[in-house]
Design a protein around this motif. Structure first.
Motif, PDB file in Angstrom:
ATOM      1  N   TRP A  61      24.386  14.672  87.347  1.00 54.12           N
ATOM      2  CA  TRP A  61      24.891  15.994  87.005  1.00 54.12           C
ATOM      3  C   TRP A  61      25.355  16.778  88.218  1.00 54.12           C
ATOM      4  CZ3 TRP A  61      26.846  18.229  82.964  1.00 54.12           C
ATOM      5  CH2 TRP A  61      26.685  17.577  81.732  1.00 54.12           C
ATOM      6  N   VAL A  64      28.943  16.019  88.315  1.00 53.44           N
ATOM      7  CA  VAL A  64      29.676  16.848  87.347  1.00 53.44           C
ATOM      8  C   VAL A  64      29.867  18.250  87.924  1.00 53.44           C
ATOM      9  CG1 VAL A  64      29.703  17.802  85.016  1.00 53.44           C
ATOM     10  CG2 VAL A  64      28.711  15.536  85.407  1.00 53.44           C
ATOM     11  N   GLN A 110      25.943  20.167  77.272  1.00 52.76           N
ATOM     12  CA  GLN A 110      25.806  18.968  76.455  1.00 52.76           C
ATOM     13  C   GLN A 110      25.420  19.344  75.022  1.00 52.76           C
ATOM     14  OE1 GLN A 110      22.980  17.439  79.465  1.00 52.76           O
ATOM     15  NE2 GLN A 110      23.851  15.441  78.994  1.00 52.76           N
ATOM     16  N   ASP A 135      30.006  15.307  78.558  1.00 49.90           N
ATOM     17  CA  ASP A 135      29.165  14.108  78.655  1.00 49.90           C
ATOM     18  C   ASP A 135      28.541  13.710  77.326  1.00 49.90           C
ATOM     19  OD1 ASP A 135      27.512  12.102  80.390  1.00 49.90           O
ATOM     20  OD2 ASP A 135      25.997  13.216  79.278  1.00 49.90           O
ATOM     21  N   GLY A 148      34.283  13.682  78.038  1.00 48.89           N
ATOM     22  CA  GLY A 148      33.242  12.801  78.569  1.00 48.89           C
ATOM     23  C   GLY A 148      33.420  11.381  78.071  1.00 48.89           C
ATOM     24  N   THR A 149      32.432  10.588  78.355  1.00 52.01           N
ATOM     25  CA  THR A 149      32.427   9.183  77.963  1.00 52.01           C
ATOM     26  C   THR A 149      32.380   9.025  76.446  1.00 52.01           C
ATOM     27  OG1 THR A 149      31.259   8.638  80.002  1.00 52.01           O
ATOM     28  CG2 THR A 149      31.113   7.033  78.215  1.00 52.01           C
ATOM     29  N   ASN A 151      30.413   7.365  74.324  1.00 48.21           N
ATOM     30  CA  ASN A 151      29.112   6.756  74.583  1.00 48.21           C
ATOM     31  C   ASN A 151      28.851   5.502  73.751  1.00 48.21           C
ATOM     32  OD1 ASN A 151      27.644   8.416  76.660  1.00 48.21           O
ATOM     33  ND2 ASN A 151      28.277  10.043  75.258  1.00 48.21           N
ATOM     34  N   HIS A 183      23.845  11.044  73.178  1.00 48.71           N
ATOM     35  CA  HIS A 183      24.545  10.068  74.020  1.00 48.71           C
ATOM     36  C   HIS A 183      23.705   8.810  74.236  1.00 48.71           C
ATOM     37  CE1 HIS A 183      22.013  12.305  76.681  1.00 48.71           C
ATOM     38  NE2 HIS A 183      22.515  11.867  77.811  1.00 48.71           N
ATOM     39  N   ASP A 263      25.962   4.050  85.453  1.00 47.93           N
ATOM     40  CA  ASP A 263      26.428   4.962  86.513  1.00 47.93           C
ATOM     41  C   ASP A 263      26.369   4.319  87.896  1.00 47.93           C
ATOM     42  OD1 ASP A 263      27.112   7.129  84.815  1.00 47.93           O
ATOM     43  OD2 ASP A 263      25.004   7.628  84.640  1.00 47.93           O
ATOM     44  N   GLN A 283      31.033   5.673  84.793  1.00 49.55           N
ATOM     45  CA  GLN A 283      31.593   6.860  84.144  1.00 49.55           C
ATOM     46  C   GLN A 283      32.385   7.670  85.176  1.00 49.55           C
ATOM     47  OE1 GLN A 283      28.988   8.597  80.820  1.00 49.55           O
ATOM     48  NE2 GLN A 283      27.498   8.155  82.410  1.00 49.55           N
ATOM     49  N   PRO A 285      31.928  11.305  86.202  1.00 47.61           N
ATOM     50  CA  PRO A 285      31.316  12.643  86.139  1.00 47.61           C
ATOM     51  C   PRO A 285      32.103  13.725  86.865  1.00 47.61           C
ATOM     52  CG  PRO A 285      30.067  11.179  87.584  1.00 47.61           C
ATOM     53  CD  PRO A 285      31.054  10.321  86.864  1.00 47.61           C
ATOM     54  N   MET A 288      34.897  14.733  84.632  1.00 45.99           N
ATOM     55  CA  MET A 288      34.394  15.527  83.504  1.00 45.99           C
ATOM     56  C   MET A 288      34.248  16.991  83.904  1.00 45.99           C
ATOM     57  SD  MET A 288      31.318  13.184  81.948  1.00 45.99           S
ATOM     58  CE  MET A 288      31.488  11.409  81.830  1.00 45.99           C
TER      59      MET A 288
END
Length: 333
Positions: A61, A64, A110, A135, A148-149, A151, A183, A263, A283, A285, A288
């Motif tokens: 994070w 991010v 989130q 995310d 975001g991803t 998931n 997620h 990650d 990913q 971040p 994002m």
């Protein structure tokens, strides 16, 4: 009127005038002190946004946050990064409520669970404050957009990579960050669906780490003790793979234990160089965070924004690292 009375009267009038003068002076001073400060803030920042992660000091994070702060600087936005010190749903929800009460221009957070986050996000949006999920999506809420991803796809990708790397033969244990966060649930579902058709891949156990490397290591140790047949692990949060790797390196280093992580934290990459972690899901971040700020500005300015933007996801193995990194890895052997 006596001379004494006149003197007293005159003194009283003078005292009143002086008192009023001081009151007016300090009143003006207070006002002129506050107003330029507010004006300066308005001139310096176009908007005031809040980014709320599930865990404040989580390394993922922080990436991010780094992206969001870069965009905030580029676009004249005042950005606050606030949230629970450790993953805690109640603290997370309270932070969203407090941010809305302070009447910020936008909230990025989130959508960890539909049951708790959806009604709160809806209330915030009803107050006129746009919410973007980052995310982790709250797809059933009135959030304005998600970035975001994908998931589910990331979990599916991890499953397919494990099939390829193990030639379709593995006894797998899964350690997930949470049994109830959206997620994490989807990353497990995607993986399970990917390996389901494979007759020789078996999921032996699933444990929860609560987004803690210490608990991830404890669960991994428990699994290797109780299930010696396990020869592959899949960790669905950034800290799970690291915790698993610590245990495998210490207790099962001489055995062929496959690890799929999540990650690209520095520790994860180091374990890939050592050959302890075989692969990890990558990913984006920073992207994002950066794009969420841009999207929020577009929303406020009335521009059209896609309701869902999926950032890139891929699998990284040792062979994908730069040559210098691979040389270091070979030197360790």
């Amino acid at each position: 009127m006596s001379k004494l009375s006149i003197t007293a009267y005159t003194f009283g009038v003078l005292f009143f005038i002086v008192s009023c003068s001081f009151s007016i002076f300090y009143g003006i001073k207070v006002v002129t002190h506050d107003l330029p400060s507010e004006k300066k803030t308005q001139e310096k920042y176009n908007y005031h946004f809040v980014l709320i992660p599930e865990e404040l000091d989580n390394e993922y994070w922080r990436l991010v946050e780094k992206g969001a702060k870069a965009a905030a600087e580029d676009y004249g936005v005042m950005l606050e990064y606030v949230g629970p010190k450790q993953a805690n749903i109640e603290d997370h929800l309270k932070t969203i409520e407090m941010s809305a009460a302070s009447k910020v221009d936008g909230i990025m957070t989130q959508g960890l669970s539909d049951e708790q986050f959806t009604p709160l996000i809806n209330r915030v949006v009803e107050k006129g404050i746009p919410v973007i999920t980052v995310d982790t999506d709250a797809a059933n809420s009135n959030r304005k957009a998600y970035i975001g991803t994908d998931n589910y796809y990331s979990g599916y990708l991890a499953g397919k990579a494990l099939i390829a790397d193990t030639k379709g033969r593995a006894n797998v244990a899964i350690i997930t960050g949470s049994f109830y966060k959206n997620h994490q649930i989807k990353r497990v579902q995607g993986f399970q669906d990917a390996v389901k058709p494979e007759e020789n891949i078996h999921i032996i156990d699933i444990q929860e780490s609560e987004i803690s490397r210490v608990q991830a290591a404890e669960k991994a140790y428990q699994i290797v003790q109780e299930h010696p047949e396990v020869n592959a692990f899949y960790g669905t949060s950034a800290l799970d793979g690291i915790g698993i790797a610590q245990v495998v390196k210490k207790y099962r280093k001489n055995e062929q234990i496959y690890i799929m992580g999540f990650d690209t934290l520095p520790e994860t990459l180091n374990y890939i160089r050592e050959g302890i972690i075989n692969a990890t899901v990558v990913q984006e971040p920073f992207e994002m965070g950066y794009e969420s700020v841009k999207m929020m500005i577009d929303l406020i300015e009335g521009k059209k924004v896609p309701s869902v933007i999926h950032t890139n996801t891929k699998i990284l193995r040792a062979g994908d690292l730069p040559p210098a990194s691979r040389k270091r890895m070979e030197g360790n052997h």
